[in-house]
Scaffold this motif. Structure first.
Motif, PDB file in Angstrom:
ATOM      1  N   LEU A  45       0.855  -1.181   0.000  1.00 39.72           N
ATOM      2  CA  LEU A  45       0.000   0.000   0.000  1.00 39.72           C
ATOM      3  C   LEU A  45       0.893   1.233   0.000  1.00 39.72           C
ATOM      4  CD1 LEU A  45      -2.551  -1.116   2.748  1.00 39.72           C
ATOM      5  CD2 LEU A  45      -2.945  -1.096   0.275  1.00 39.72           C
ATOM      6  N   VAL A  46       0.776   2.057  -1.030  1.00 38.98           N
ATOM      7  CA  VAL A  46       1.533   3.308  -1.115  1.00 38.98           C
ATOM      8  C   VAL A  46       0.681   4.407  -0.494  1.00 38.98           C
ATOM      9  CG1 VAL A  46       2.706   4.946  -2.625  1.00 38.98           C
ATOM     10  CG2 VAL A  46       2.608   2.520  -3.251  1.00 38.98           C
ATOM     11  N   ILE A  47       1.211   5.045   0.557  1.00 38.67           N
ATOM     12  CA  ILE A  47       0.449   6.057   1.297  1.00 38.67           C
ATOM     13  C   ILE A  47       1.277   7.340   1.367  1.00 38.67           C
ATOM     14  CG2 ILE A  47      -0.703   6.603   3.473  1.00 38.67           C
ATOM     15  CD1 ILE A  47      -0.958   3.576   3.943  1.00 38.67           C
ATOM     16  N   PRO A  48       0.859   8.398   0.678  1.00 31.97           N
ATOM     17  CA  PRO A  48       1.637   9.642   0.656  1.00 31.97           C
ATOM     18  C   PRO A  48       1.394  10.512   1.883  1.00 31.97           C
ATOM     19  CG  PRO A  48      -0.283   9.865  -0.741  1.00 31.97           C
ATOM     20  CD  PRO A  48      -0.318   8.463  -0.198  1.00 31.97           C
ATOM     21  N   PHE A  49       2.432  11.245   2.276  1.00 29.52           N
ATOM     22  CA  PHE A  49       2.320  12.241   3.339  1.00 29.52           C
ATOM     23  C   PHE A  49       2.256  13.657   2.762  1.00 29.52           C
ATOM     24  CE2 PHE A  49       4.844   8.936   5.793  1.00 29.52           C
ATOM     25  CZ  PHE A  49       3.757   8.494   6.524  1.00 29.52           C
ATOM     26  N   SER A  50       3.083  13.918   1.750  1.00 28.69           N
ATOM     27  CA  SER A  50       3.120  15.254   1.152  1.00 28.69           C
ATOM     28  C   SER A  50       3.678  15.166  -0.254  1.00 28.69           C
ATOM     29  CB  SER A  50       3.984  16.199   1.993  1.00 28.69           C
ATOM     30  OG  SER A  50       5.330  15.750   2.043  1.00 28.69           O
ATOM     31  N   GLY A  51       3.402  16.202  -1.050  1.00 30.80           N
ATOM     32  CA  GLY A  51       3.890  16.234  -2.417  1.00 30.80           C
ATOM     33  C   GLY A  51       3.011  15.425  -3.352  1.00 30.80           C
ATOM     34  N   SER A  52       3.540  15.178  -4.544  1.00 31.21           N
ATOM     35  CA  SER A  52       2.790  14.465  -5.570  1.00 31.21           C
ATOM     36  C   SER A  52       3.760  13.672  -6.435  1.00 31.21           C
ATOM     37  CB  SER A  52       2.017  15.469  -6.438  1.00 31.21           C
ATOM     38  OG  SER A  52       1.318  14.829  -7.469  1.00 31.21           O
ATOM     39  N   ALA A  53       3.353  12.485  -6.858  1.00 30.64           N
ATOM     40  CA  ALA A  53       4.204  11.654  -7.706  1.00 30.64           C
ATOM     41  C   ALA A  53       3.343  10.806  -8.623  1.00 30.64           C
ATOM     42  CB  ALA A  53       5.108  10.754  -6.864  1.00 30.64           C
ATOM     43  N   CYS A  54       3.917  10.430  -9.755  1.00 34.69           N
ATOM     44  CA  CYS A  54       3.244   9.527 -10.687  1.00 34.69           C
ATOM     45  C   CYS A  54       3.912   8.159 -10.589  1.00 34.69           C
ATOM     46  CB  CYS A  54       3.323  10.063 -12.116  1.00 34.69           C
ATOM     47  SG  CYS A  54       2.498   8.996 -13.327  1.00 34.69           S
ATOM     48  N   PHE A  55       3.177   7.174 -10.097  1.00 29.49           N
ATOM     49  CA  PHE A  55       3.649   5.791 -10.046  1.00 29.49           C
ATOM     50  C   PHE A  55       2.980   5.027 -11.186  1.00 29.49           C
ATOM     51  CE2 PHE A  55       5.522   6.926  -6.253  1.00 29.49           C
ATOM     52  CZ  PHE A  55       5.968   5.875  -5.465  1.00 29.49           C
ATOM     53  N   THR A  56       3.748   4.203 -11.874  1.00 30.20           N
ATOM     54  CA  THR A  56       3.203   3.389 -12.958  1.00 30.20           C
ATOM     55  C   THR A  56       3.452   1.922 -12.639  1.00 30.20           C
ATOM     56  OG1 THR A  56       3.670   5.145 -14.558  1.00 30.20           O
ATOM     57  CG2 THR A  56       3.240   2.954 -15.436  1.00 30.20           C
ATOM     58  N   PHE A  57       2.364   1.152 -12.539  1.00 29.59           N
ATOM     59  CA  PHE A  57       2.455  -0.274 -12.242  1.00 29.59           C
ATOM     60  C   PHE A  57       2.025  -1.065 -13.470  1.00 29.59           C
ATOM     61  CE2 PHE A  57       1.416   1.748  -8.118  1.00 29.59           C
ATOM     62  CZ  PHE A  57       2.557   1.392  -7.411  1.00 29.59           C
ATOM     63  N   ASP A  58       2.946  -1.839 -14.033  1.00 33.41           N
ATOM     64  CA  ASP A  58       2.665  -2.622 -15.248  1.00 33.41           C
ATOM     65  C   ASP A  58       2.027  -1.754 -16.334  1.00 33.41           C
ATOM     66  OD1 ASP A  58       3.767  -4.906 -14.233  1.00 33.41           O
ATOM     67  OD2 ASP A  58       1.867  -5.903 -13.781  1.00 33.41           O
ATOM     68  N   LYS A  60       0.283   1.052 -16.009  1.00 36.94           N
ATOM     69  CA  LYS A  60      -0.884   1.848 -15.619  1.00 36.94           C
ATOM     70  C   LYS A  60      -0.458   2.946 -14.645  1.00 36.94           C
ATOM     71  CE  LYS A  60      -5.558   1.526 -13.698  1.00 36.94           C
ATOM     72  NZ  LYS A  60      -6.590   0.617 -13.153  1.00 36.94           N
ATOM     73  N   PRO A  61      -0.672   4.228 -15.000  1.00 39.05           N
ATOM     74  CA  PRO A  61      -0.196   5.326 -14.152  1.00 39.05           C
ATOM     75  C   PRO A  61      -1.189   5.723 -13.061  1.00 39.05           C
ATOM     76  CG  PRO A  61      -1.095   6.219 -16.172  1.00 39.05           C
ATOM     77  CD  PRO A  61      -1.217   4.716 -16.282  1.00 39.05           C
ATOM     78  N   TYR A  62      -0.643   6.148 -11.934  1.00 39.36           N
ATOM     79  CA  TYR A  62      -1.433   6.721 -10.842  1.00 39.36           C
ATOM     80  C   TYR A  62      -0.737   7.995 -10.380  1.00 39.36           C
ATOM     81  CZ  TYR A  62      -3.791   2.185 -10.301  1.00 39.36           C
ATOM     82  OH  TYR A  62      -4.520   1.041 -10.507  1.00 39.36           O
ATOM     83  N   VAL A  63      -1.454   9.104 -10.385  1.00 40.17           N
ATOM     84  CA  VAL A  63      -0.933  10.326  -9.778  1.00 40.17           C
ATOM     85  C   VAL A  63      -1.321  10.266  -8.306  1.00 40.17           C
ATOM     86  CG1 VAL A  63      -1.012  12.839  -9.726  1.00 40.17           C
ATOM     87  CG2 VAL A  63      -1.083  11.633 -11.914  1.00 40.17           C
ATOM     88  N   ILE A  64      -0.315  10.122  -7.432  1.00 36.90           N
ATOM     89  CA  ILE A  64      -0.567   9.851  -6.019  1.00 36.90           C
ATOM     90  C   ILE A  64      -0.304  11.107  -5.198  1.00 36.90           C
ATOM     91  CG2 ILE A  64      -0.065   8.311  -4.097  1.00 36.90           C
ATOM     92  CD1 ILE A  64       1.073   6.313  -6.054  1.00 36.90           C
ATOM     93  N   GLU A  65      -1.312  11.511  -4.437  1.00 37.15           N
ATOM     94  CA  GLU A  65      -1.231  12.699  -3.594  1.00 37.15           C
ATOM     95  C   GLU A  65      -1.867  12.390  -2.248  1.00 37.15           C
ATOM     96  OE1 GLU A  65      -3.373  15.330  -6.204  1.00 37.15           O
ATOM     97  OE2 GLU A  65      -1.524  16.155  -7.037  1.00 37.15           O
ATOM     98  N   PRO A  66      -1.595  13.206  -1.218  1.00 35.38           N
ATOM     99  CA  PRO A  66      -2.236  12.986   0.079  1.00 35.38           C
ATOM    100  C   PRO A  66      -3.754  12.899  -0.057  1.00 35.38           C
ATOM    101  CG  PRO A  66      -0.494  14.608   0.296  1.00 35.38           C
ATOM    102  CD  PRO A  66      -0.627  14.335  -1.174  1.00 35.38           C
ATOM    103  N   GLY A  67      -4.337  11.962   0.683  1.00 36.65           N
ATOM    104  CA  GLY A  67      -5.773  11.753   0.589  1.00 36.65           C
ATOM    105  C   GLY A  67      -6.140  10.497  -0.170  1.00 36.65           C
ATOM    106  N   MET A  68      -5.126   9.787  -0.683  1.00 37.27           N
ATOM    107  CA  MET A  68      -5.411   8.563  -1.415  1.00 37.27           C
ATOM    108  C   MET A  68      -4.411   7.473  -1.045  1.00 37.27           C
ATOM    109  SD  MET A  68      -4.120   9.648  -5.232  1.00 37.27           S
ATOM    110  CE  MET A  68      -4.541   8.050  -5.921  1.00 37.27           C
ATOM    111  N   VAL A  69      -4.773   6.242  -1.365  1.00 37.42           N
ATOM    112  CA  VAL A  69      -3.933   5.072  -1.137  1.00 37.42           C
ATOM    113  C   VAL A  69      -3.932   4.257  -2.422  1.00 37.42           C
ATOM    114  CG1 VAL A  69      -3.633   2.946   0.188  1.00 37.42           C
ATOM    115  CG2 VAL A  69      -4.508   4.991   1.319  1.00 37.42           C
ATOM    116  N   VAL A  70      -2.764   3.764  -2.819  1.00 37.97           N
ATOM    117  CA  VAL A  70      -2.665   2.935  -4.024  1.00 37.97           C
ATOM    118  C   VAL A  70      -2.104   1.571  -3.647  1.00 37.97           C
ATOM    119  CG1 VAL A  70      -1.590   2.665  -6.288  1.00 37.97           C
ATOM    120  CG2 VAL A  70      -2.395   4.909  -5.560  1.00 37.97           C
ATOM    121  N   HIS A  71      -2.749   0.531  -4.148  1.00 41.37           N
ATOM    122  CA  HIS A  71      -2.316  -0.845  -3.897  1.00 41.37           C
ATOM    123  C   HIS A  71      -1.575  -1.377  -5.113  1.00 41.37           C
ATOM    124  CE1 HIS A  71      -2.750  -5.270  -4.010  1.00 41.37           C
ATOM    125  NE2 HIS A  71      -2.720  -5.199  -2.692  1.00 41.37           N
ATOM    126  N   ALA A  72      -0.489  -2.100  -4.872  1.00 38.26           N
ATOM    127  CA  ALA A  72       0.252  -2.772  -5.942  1.00 38.26           C
ATOM    128  C   ALA A  72       0.436  -4.233  -5.580  1.00 38.26           C
ATOM    129  CB  ALA A  72       1.604  -2.108  -6.157  1.00 38.26           C
TER     130      ALA A  72
END
Length: 273
Positions: A45-58, A60-72
């Motif tokens: 589970l990718v859980i951000p604290f601050s800032g913004s990043a684009c993670f791409t899994f296989d 598929k891109p996700y723009v990850i920012e505080p307030g969301m959780v991304v599962h890989a």
């Protein structure tokens, strides 16, 4: 196929999930990491604290920012890039389920995201896990297990209270699409069509969820990349303009100065000082 919030909650409710470990990291602005893989042994589970990043899994891109959780899922191809000029701080929580359950619960192997609406408890629980997991002894191990389950409960409780979960997912994917295709001749209509949404409705949802218009976000992506390119002496301002999606270098210079307060040439001179 879209994964619903109920499906995600049902998976975690039924599978025998176990906490494995966690790590936190601070990453400098505009850093790129390519051709890596996620943990081959478990989910994360990718859980951000601050800032913004684009993670791409296989792919598929996700723009990850505080307030969301991304599962890989395990062993996914991973690329990541910090967005903008802010430091990106985040944590990854690793977990696993028994081998005999992995065919029964396919979500373990998939990527998905959900919004918790900036619940203050989520980052607080994550930081507690990061602090306690390194303490030796059975008591600390048990406390970490309890905190992990409390974290899942808080994420799902907060996510259930968010209006328009499906809308949030759409806008998150649209942001990722813009981030990857900013150099093309993008328009709001083209992006809306890509996600089968009426243009006015798309613009309304985008601003409601991000606080800015789709065009504003596109320009921010282009200017952010232009700053990075201007730091390299081997390309002209005209080339930079073309590489970030502007066919008219004069228009690019005006847009750059409007958003940064200095011209591209002045910005480049700042690197030479």
């Amino acid at each position: 196929m879209e994964i619903s919030l109920n499906e995600i909650i049902d998976y975690y409710a039924k599978a025998d999930v176990s906490f494995v470990g966690a790590f936190g990291e601070r990453v400098s602005p505009q850093l790129k990491v390519l051709d890596r893989h996620t943990n081959p042994a478990g989910g994360g589970l990718v859980i951000p604290f601050s800032g913004s990043a684009c993670f791409t899994f296989d792919g598929k891109p996700y723009v990850i920012e505080p307030g969301m959780v991304v599962h890989a899922g395990p062993g996914m191809r991973l690329s990541k890039e910090v967005i903008g000029d802010r430091e990106w701080e985040y944590a990854v929580i690793h977990y696993h389920i028994p081998q005999h359950e992995r065919d029964e619960y396919p979500l373990f192997h998939k990527d998905f995201s959900l919004a918790h609406g900036r619940s203050a408890k989520v980052p607080h629980l994550v930081r507690q896990i990061l602090d306690i997991q390194s303490i030796p002894g059975a008591a600390a191990k048990f406390q970490t297990k309890v905190l992990f389950l409390s974290l899942l409960q808080e994420i799902f409780t907060a996510a259930c209270g968010q209006p328009g979960h499906e809308d949030s997912k759409l806008i998150e994917e649209a942001m990722g699409y813009i981030r990857l295709n900013y150099a093309d001749e993008l328009t709001v209509q083209k992006v809306a069509d890509e996600f089968s949404t009426e243009r006015r409705q798309f613009s309304y949802l985008f601003k409601r969820h991000t606080g800015m218009s789709p065009i504003h976000y596109l320009i921010e992506c282009r200017i952010s990349k232009a700053k990075e390119l201007l730091g390299s002496p081997g390309c002209s301002v005209k080339q930079v303009a073309e590489w970030v999606g502007y066919t008219d270098s004069l228009y690019f210079s005006k847009a750059f100065k409007k958003y940064t307060g200095v011209s591209p040439s002045e910005y480049r001179e700042g690197f030479a000082l």
